[in-house]
Design an enzyme around this catalytic site. Structure first.
Site, PDB file in Angstrom:
ATOM      1  N   ASP A  18       2.779  21.673   7.793  1.00 39.07           N
ATOM      2  CA  ASP A  18       1.735  22.442   8.485  1.00 39.07           C
ATOM      3  C   ASP A  18       2.312  23.234   9.659  1.00 39.07           C
ATOM      4  O   ASP A  18       3.276  22.804  10.298  1.00 39.07           O
ATOM      5  CB  ASP A  18       0.642  21.474   8.975  1.00 39.07           C
ATOM      6  CG  ASP A  18      -0.639  22.209   9.344  1.00 39.07           C
ATOM      7  OD1 ASP A  18      -0.890  23.294   8.771  1.00 39.07           O
ATOM      8  OD2 ASP A  18      -1.382  21.706  10.211  1.00 39.07           O
ATOM      9  N   ASN A  66      -7.367  24.896   0.291  1.00 39.71           N
ATOM     10  CA  ASN A  66      -6.722  26.130   0.744  1.00 39.71           C
ATOM     11  C   ASN A  66      -7.151  27.370  -0.063  1.00 39.71           C
ATOM     12  O   ASN A  66      -6.917  28.500   0.363  1.00 39.71           O
ATOM     13  CB  ASN A  66      -5.185  26.005   0.714  1.00 39.71           C
ATOM     14  CG  ASN A  66      -4.607  25.104   1.799  1.00 39.71           C
ATOM     15  OD1 ASN A  66      -3.561  24.478   1.612  1.00 39.71           O
ATOM     16  ND2 ASN A  66      -5.272  25.014   2.953  1.00 39.71           N
TER      17      ASN A  66
END
Ligand code: IPE
Ligand code: IPE
Ligand code: MG
Length: 260
Positions: A18, A66
């Protein structure tokens, strides 16, 4: 590597990669620039893990959630994924790395799926390390799919409800093919699981790094492994040192009776 005990490396390391977007945004660049830089970090960490002798590496590259990102960002990620797979082919073959994916592969664009599936077939027999890419992956979705599969077997009369146990459920969970996750690293400073390996990480050691993924270096991986080795994994028991100490000590009331 100097401070690490090679005999106590985690067998299965997983990473929530991330921070790509923030890496780009702090430079005033579009988010896909961060993803491109992030794919370099993937190359570094795959290489370092293989060198260290880690048996399984699972990377969270794209979650089921996502897909809700802007179309331009999703397209850029899919193109980078395709480029990564094409460019890493020789590296995987030369280093005995098996590549596989977990997640809803039918949602991936066919241009990505074709390259991915060709590489899965080509590396199928390799066994020095397994690199699992979590793509269009969600832990809840994975468990839901596993339950649906078993429910169908029950409905067909091939499986009795009483035969449904942990082992059977586990066998239907693709991320468990490489065994449970021992060490779960999340970069980018957030301290959450974000729907990653829900079953596999049940007893994983969690290590959170402030480093944004594109900045993650071999030294950061070594740091995380060092933290892992300093932890006491008890799995609900008492630590081995404590169990040795208690085994030859009488319980308090037994001790007082012995002195009476
Ligand atoms: C991780 O980086 C990559 C993917 C989720 C695909 P992000 O894109 O989430 O980066 P941040 O968290 O916005 O910085
Ligand atoms: C998790 O990161 C998914 C990947 C790294 C692929 P996200 O950026 O999507 O997670 P949240 O939104 O911070 O929970
Ligand atoms: Mg993020």
């Amino acid at each position: 590597m100097s401070d690490l005990d090679p005999s106590r490396l985690p067998a299965h390391v997983a990473v929530i990669m991330d921070g790509n977007g923030r890496w780009a945004e702090t430079r005033g660049w579009p988010r896909p620039f961060g993803h491109r830089q992030g794919s370099e970090a993937v190359r570094r960490i795959v290489r370092a893990s293989r060198r260290l002798g880690i048996r399984a590496l699972t990377l969270y590259a794209f979650s089921e959630q996502n897909w809700q990102r802007p179309e331009g960002e999703v397209d850029a990620l899919m193109e980078l994924l395709r480029e990564f797979l094409l460019s890493e082919r020789d590296e995987l073959l030369d280093n005995g790395i098996r590549l596989r994916m977990i997640g809803r592969r039918e949602r991936l664009p066919s241009r990505v799926r074709e390259v991915l599936e060709a590489l899965e077939r080509e590396t199928e027999g390799l066994s020095d390390m397994t690199l699992t890419l979590a793509l269009s992956y969600g832990g809840r979705e994975e468990l839901t799919d596993a339950v649906r599969l078993l429910a169908a077997q029950v409905a067909e009369g091939r499986l009795a409800p009483s035969d449904l146990d942990e082992a059977r459920l586990e066998a239907a969970i693709p991320s468990m093919d490489v065994g449970p996750c021992d060490l779960l690293i999340r970069t980018g400073g957030e301290q959450r699981i974000s729907n990653f390996l829900l079953w596999s990480a049940a007893y994983a050691e969690l290590v959170f790094s402030e480093r944004l993924w594109p900045d993650f270096q071999d030294a950061d991986l070594l740091d995380a492994l060092g933290v892992y080795q300093a932890r006491d994994r008890r799995f609900g028991r008492v630590s081995s040192a404590a169990s040795m100490a208690t085994s030859d000590v009488l319980m308090p009331d037994a001790a007082s009776r012995a002195h009476a």
